[in-house]
Design an enzyme around this catalytic site. Structure first.
Site, PDB file in Angstrom:
ATOM      1  N   LYS A 138       0.821  -1.214   0.000  1.00 10.70           N
ATOM      2  CA  LYS A 138       0.000   0.000   0.000  1.00 10.70           C
ATOM      3  C   LYS A 138       0.854   1.263   0.000  1.00 10.70           C
ATOM      4  O   LYS A 138       0.512   2.252  -0.662  1.00 10.70           O
ATOM      5  CB  LYS A 138      -0.950   0.008   1.199  1.00 10.70           C
ATOM      6  CG  LYS A 138      -0.279   0.127   2.561  1.00 10.70           C
ATOM      7  CD  LYS A 138      -1.306   0.162   3.674  1.00 10.70           C
ATOM      8  CE  LYS A 138      -0.651   0.222   5.047  1.00 10.70           C
ATOM      9  NZ  LYS A 138       0.119   1.452   5.266  1.00 10.70           N
ATOM     10  N   THR A 139       1.977   1.241   0.740  1.00 12.98           N
ATOM     11  CA  THR A 139       2.834   2.430   0.787  1.00 12.98           C
ATOM     12  C   THR A 139       3.407   2.726  -0.589  1.00 12.98           C
ATOM     13  O   THR A 139       3.468   3.880  -1.021  1.00 12.98           O
ATOM     14  CB  THR A 139       3.973   2.229   1.808  1.00 12.98           C
ATOM     15  OG1 THR A 139       3.409   1.928   3.087  1.00 12.98           O
ATOM     16  CG2 THR A 139       4.829   3.476   1.909  1.00 12.98           C
ATOM     17  N   ASP A 199      -3.316   7.563   5.172  1.00 16.39           N
ATOM     18  CA  ASP A 199      -2.847   6.186   5.339  1.00 16.39           C
ATOM     19  C   ASP A 199      -3.361   5.634   6.673  1.00 16.39           C
ATOM     20  O   ASP A 199      -3.690   6.394   7.586  1.00 16.39           O
ATOM     21  CB  ASP A 199      -1.317   6.173   5.305  1.00 16.39           C
ATOM     22  CG  ASP A 199      -0.744   4.772   5.136  1.00 16.39           C
ATOM     23  OD1 ASP A 199      -1.519   3.840   4.826  1.00 16.39           O
ATOM     24  OD2 ASP A 199       0.478   4.605   5.315  1.00 16.39           O
ATOM     25  N   GLU A 200      -3.412   4.311   6.792  1.00 14.83           N
ATOM     26  CA  GLU A 200      -3.855   3.629   8.021  1.00 14.83           C
ATOM     27  C   GLU A 200      -5.207   4.184   8.496  1.00 14.83           C
ATOM     28  O   GLU A 200      -5.411   4.479   9.677  1.00 14.83           O
ATOM     29  CB  GLU A 200      -2.801   3.764   9.132  1.00 14.83           C
ATOM     30  CG  GLU A 200      -1.417   3.250   8.772  1.00 14.83           C
ATOM     31  CD  GLU A 200      -1.334   1.727   8.683  1.00 14.83           C
ATOM     32  OE1 GLU A 200      -2.363   1.061   8.872  1.00 14.83           O
ATOM     33  OE2 GLU A 200      -0.232   1.217   8.415  1.00 14.83           O
ATOM     34  N   GLN A 228      -6.986  -4.984  10.186  1.00 11.00           N
ATOM     35  CA  GLN A 228      -5.823  -4.611  10.995  1.00 11.00           C
ATOM     36  C   GLN A 228      -6.132  -3.442  11.927  1.00 11.00           C
ATOM     37  O   GLN A 228      -5.224  -2.743  12.379  1.00 11.00           O
ATOM     38  CB  GLN A 228      -4.638  -4.270  10.088  1.00 11.00           C
ATOM     39  CG  GLN A 228      -4.162  -5.450   9.249  1.00 11.00           C
ATOM     40  CD  GLN A 228      -2.912  -5.127   8.451  1.00 11.00           C
ATOM     41  OE1 GLN A 228      -1.821  -4.969   9.005  1.00 11.00           O
ATOM     42  NE2 GLN A 228      -3.060  -5.028   7.140  1.00 11.00           N
ATOM     43  N   ARG A 263       3.162 -10.536  10.368  1.00 15.14           N
ATOM     44  CA  ARG A 263       4.490  -9.891  10.440  1.00 15.14           C
ATOM     45  C   ARG A 263       5.567 -10.871   9.975  1.00 15.14           C
ATOM     46  O   ARG A 263       6.695 -10.467   9.695  1.00 15.14           O
ATOM     47  CB  ARG A 263       4.835  -9.457  11.868  1.00 15.14           C
ATOM     48  CG  ARG A 263       3.907  -8.466  12.561  1.00 15.14           C
ATOM     49  CD  ARG A 263       3.612  -7.245  11.748  1.00 15.14           C
ATOM     50  NE  ARG A 263       2.372  -7.408  11.011  1.00 15.14           N
ATOM     51  CZ  ARG A 263       1.988  -6.629  10.007  1.00 15.14           C
ATOM     52  NH1 ARG A 263       2.770  -5.654   9.599  1.00 15.14           N
ATOM     53  NH2 ARG A 263       0.842  -6.830   9.385  1.00 15.14           N
TER      54      ARG A 263
END
Length: 853
Positions: free
Chosen positions: A65-66, A270-271, A301, A658
């Site tokens: 996504k980044t 973002d987020e 998330q 992770r």
């Protein structure tokens, strides 16, 4: 400069900032559609190409996504010539903002500055500083609010102020935990919006007092009101106030909100799944009628509900901004196929709206199965985790993390690693800037930036000790409370009164005034000023007197702080003391870095692991009541219980995703928990794993819960049950020796006792052991000081640094000196490095500049 800005409108100030941003920033590269198609996958490219209208990018774990939003912003700037200061880009951490800026600059081969890229808090701080410099804004807010030089109180400052207020309200009869609860209650007031129809209402102290019905609510609201009053008197805000006061200001001045919304042509967040109510209201105020807003997130998330994040915000985006384009990034580039499939099988048990459904997949190799291991107790669990890490070898230490649900679990894990001499670091320990010696010196700097900062004065007025009595300080505070001026004003009045305490106070006020004079003159660089404060107050000598054993380490911290100020000074030419203090105040736990260079295993709670990735992940304590951890109460409804359970499942999903290559999940049938050893059943999340991707090792000892789990996941269900692996053995010292090959008889062994182990505290500090009959050793002879005068470069001496000389800097490379000035410790040069138009000021005392021509 401040007076000039006060006479300008907000729009005019934006125009000036716009010119500064664009100056000297040509772009060498263009990110057009062809570049997007080449560098991104089809879904990422589609999200980056569509620039108009509202868009929700649902981005699964590890889906890039980044990268997607970085290319989208680069596309806007280079292909459509959107000015960078007209893009508002909000990130979850300061580190993420810095990395995104760096990526875009690298993509476009430009040093273009994105002034409005940062966290919600950093954006709000910038808006407040900008707007509070305008008298018209202050007038619209009632004429007496904050000014642009406000301080930002940290956690300690806030709790110290609350403790003082609570003592006045209820006396000394309260526990320290009550201060923490009150602190949390005030934070909740500030981060929760009340909705009256479509109108959003902030919970100001007046609103809180109006809504208080019961005695405890009335007291809480009263303390909240007094807390806000004291903050305003000190021209200080807490961290929550940065958002709260920005929204308050924009709600009170709709015309200002409209001006700002028109300035921001595009908004990227973002987020988005971690957004709270106040942040959401801020976004609505800053988004104009074109609704060119892109939000990126993953409701699977969303793990910060306990601190105000509202998952409904991302789930309602398609309704709030309809019609919305939804793009789903479902390919995981981080983890093996087995890890992705296993994590997905667990999160599928959460109920999600149809629009939020995703099918996250991986095209990576299947990789190892997810290792699920059961043990008799938590010691066996910790021991096996350490053995598994040791078996993998030193090369994997830095690529390995051990996660746990609660901090209390870390002790047994850390001990097991220490016993095997495996280096480890607990991520989430005390930050560098939270150390006492650092905060003391920062407090001295704060009172120079804001003379109304009471918390700073109270922290350092007697640090180091100056024999200033508690009664003297309380009398000064009392006069301030009675409206007789600020703490500083009353301090000066006390000095001039000729009282018994005047002489002691004068020593303090003279120092402060001398530093203020240096700051006002503008000739003393910030790191030199910090060094002078440390020297003037005798802080290093104070540390040696306080604790000789820790003094060297703490003095080293002060030196590193000065170095950090130097780096800030070089990276932000022309920056003020206020700017440095702002930069430090915005740092959060989320900005901590995992240092992989030291070859250490990382231990952390799963909440701290958000945004990180490791080759190998071990998750300890997968037990019911620990993970999931449900904090039930008698007033909690079934729906609230279910919301907590779903957030715990999302947290488990975050922990699993992770891992890049290997994932280990552990359950202990007995565990020391809350003061007792008690049995635990396996976590329901282990049972929700797809059996086809699990390698299950049962507990071979007879214990609670094992048979039940084995029946649920027997051999026919897909779990394989290999024999328990042999735990690698470690060489031990011969029973009759201590630290070598001595043949001395073992007196302990003959009576059936084992030799007592050396405590870790002694092992770590063995250089400080004091023997019964110490031998006096003469102090080392110091080299003789040079007898001649110390050579310093100034404009009249043969200074090798002068305009036109080319020099090399360790960080910035080769540059050309354009100006030299200052003498002695203040000697510095202005240098332009490479093609960067920025002129950086380098202090010669610190920088090892190499002359290259």
């Amino acid at each position: 400069m401040y007076e000039i800005f006060k006479r300008l409108s907000v729009v005019e100030i934006f125009a000036i900032l716009h010119i500064c941003v664009l100056k000297g920033t040509p772009m060498a590269n263009i990110v057009d559609n062809a570049v997007l198609d080449r560098e991104l996958n089809p879904e990422q490219a589609a999200a980056a190409k569509k620039i108009d209208g509202p868009m929700l990018i649902l981005a699964g774990a590890g889906s890039g996504k980044t990268r997607c939003i970085t290319y989208k912003i680069a596309h806007l700037v280079s292909q459509y010539n959107v000015e960078p200061d007209r893009i508002l880009a909000v990130t979850f951490t300061n580190k993420a903002a810095r990395e995104m800026k760096s990526r875009i600059q690298k993509l476009l081969a430009t040093n273009m500055n994105f002034a409005w890229m940062g966290t919600f808090h950093s954006v709000c701080l910038r808006l407040l500083k900008l707007c509070l410099s305008k008298q018209s804004v202050l007038d619209a807010l009632g004429g007496k609010w904050y000014d642009g030089n406000f301080s930002i109180y940290d956690d300690d400052d806030q709790k110290r102020l609350l403790k003082e207020i609570m003592k006045e309200q209820v006396g000394d009869n309260f526990e320290p935990s009550e201060v923490k609860k009150m602190h949390g209650a005030i934070s909740k007031y500030k981060n929760t919006i009340l909705y009256r129809g479509k109108a959003a209402q902030l919970q100001t102290p007046d609103v809180a007092q109006d809504l208080a019905n019961f005695p405890d609510e009335v007291l809480r609201a009263k303390i909240y009101a007094e807390y806000q009053k004291r903050l305003k008197e000190s021209n200080a805000m807490d961290f929550d106030d940065l958002l709260f006061n920005t929204v308050y200001m924009l709600q009170k001045i709709p015309n200002l909100a409209s001006q700002l919304a028109q300035r921001f042509r595009y908004v990227v967040v973002d987020e988005y799944q971690d957004t709270n109510d106040v942040q959401y209201e801020l976004l609505k105020l800053l988004i104009n009628e074109n609704k060119n807003v892109t939000v990126v997130g993953d409701d699977d998330q969303s793990i910060y509900g306990w601190r105000g994040a509202n998952i409904k915000i991302i789930r309602n985006f398609h309704r709030d901004f309809a019609p919305v384009t939804i793009v789903k990034l479902e390919r995981n580039y981080r983890s093996t196929a087995n890890i992705v499939k296993g994590a997905g099988s667990v999160i599928a048990h959460n109920i999600r709206p149809q629009e939020m459904q995703k099918n996250v997949f991986s095209k990576e190799d299947a990789g190892e199965l997810i290792h699920v291991r059961h043990f008799m107790d938590d010691r066996s669990e910790a021991s096996t985790i350490a053995d598994t890490i040791a078996k993998a070898g030193e090369d994997f230490y830095a690529k390995t993390a051990v996660f746990y649900r609660t901090n209390a679990q870390s002790r047994a894990l850390e001990k097991a690693l220490n016993d095997r001499r495996i280096p480890s670091v607990i991520f989430g320990g005390m930050r560098f800037w939270d150390r006492k010696e650092i905060k003391d010196v920062l407090a001295y700097l704060r009172l120079l930036a804001n003379e109304k900062d009471d918390a700073a004065y109270l922290r350092v007025i007697n640090t180091p000790p100056r024999a200033i009595g508690k009664t003297t300080v309380e009398n000064i505070l009392e006069r301030e409370r009675n409206g007789e001026g600020s703490f500083w004003d009353n301090l000066l009045a006390e000095v001039n009164s000729g009282s018994r305490s005047a002489i002691k106070l004068k020593g303090f006020t003279d120092l402060v005034q001398s530093w203020k004079a240096l700051l006002a003159a503008g000739e003393t660089p910030l790191p030199i000023l910090a060094e002078k404060i440390i020297t003037d107050v005798g802080y290093k000598e104070f540390l040696r007197k306080e604790d000789e054993l820790t003094a060297d380490e703490r003095i080293g911290n002060l030196d590193e702080m000065v170095n950090a100020i130097r780096e800030f000074d070089e990276e932000h030419p022309g920056a003020t003391l206020d700017a440095f203090l702002q930069d430090i105040s915005l740092l959060t736990d989320a900005d901590k870095k995992v240092d992989n260079s030291k070859g250490q295993v990382t231990l952390m709670t799963i909440h701290m692991a958000k945004g990180l990735e490791f080759n190998t992940v071990h998750i300890a304590g997968c037990d019911e009541e620990i993970f999931p951890l449900i904090r039930a109460s008698s007033t909690m409804s079934g729906a609230e219980m279910n919301e907590q359970m779903e957030e715990e499942r999302r947290l488990f999903y975050v922990g699993c995703t992770r891992a890049e290559k290997k994932l280990y999940l552990y359950h202990a049938e007995r565990r020391f928990f809350q003061g007792n050893i008690r049995p635990f059943a396996p976590s329901r999340f282990l049972k929700e794993l797809d059996p086809s991707v699990v390698d299950f090792t049962p507990c071979t000892d007879f214990g609670f819960g094992g048979n039940d789990f084995n029946q649920d996941f027997g051999g026919s269900s897909g779990f394989s049950r290999p024999p328990r692996p042999n735990i690698p053995s470690y060489p031990r010292r011969p029973s009759g020796s201590f630290g070598g090959s001595s043949s001395r008889p073992n007196n302990f062994g003959s009576h059936g006792f084992s030799r007592p182990s050396i405590p870790n505290s002694v092992k770590k500090n063995d250089k400080h052991i004091v023997y019964r009959n110490p031998v006096k050793v003469a102090a080392p002879v110091k080299p003789a000081e040079p007898s001649g005068p110390r050579v310093v470069y100034d404009e009249f001496s043969e200074n090798p640094y002068h305009p036109g000389v080319r020099v090399r800097h360790m960080k910035y490379g080769v540059g050309t000196i354009v100006k030299c000035y200052g003498t002695g410790d203040n000697a510095r040069v202005d240098v332009r490095f490479g093609n960067d138009p920025t002129i950086r000021t380098i202090i010669l005392k610190y920088a090892a500049l190499q002359i290259v021509g």
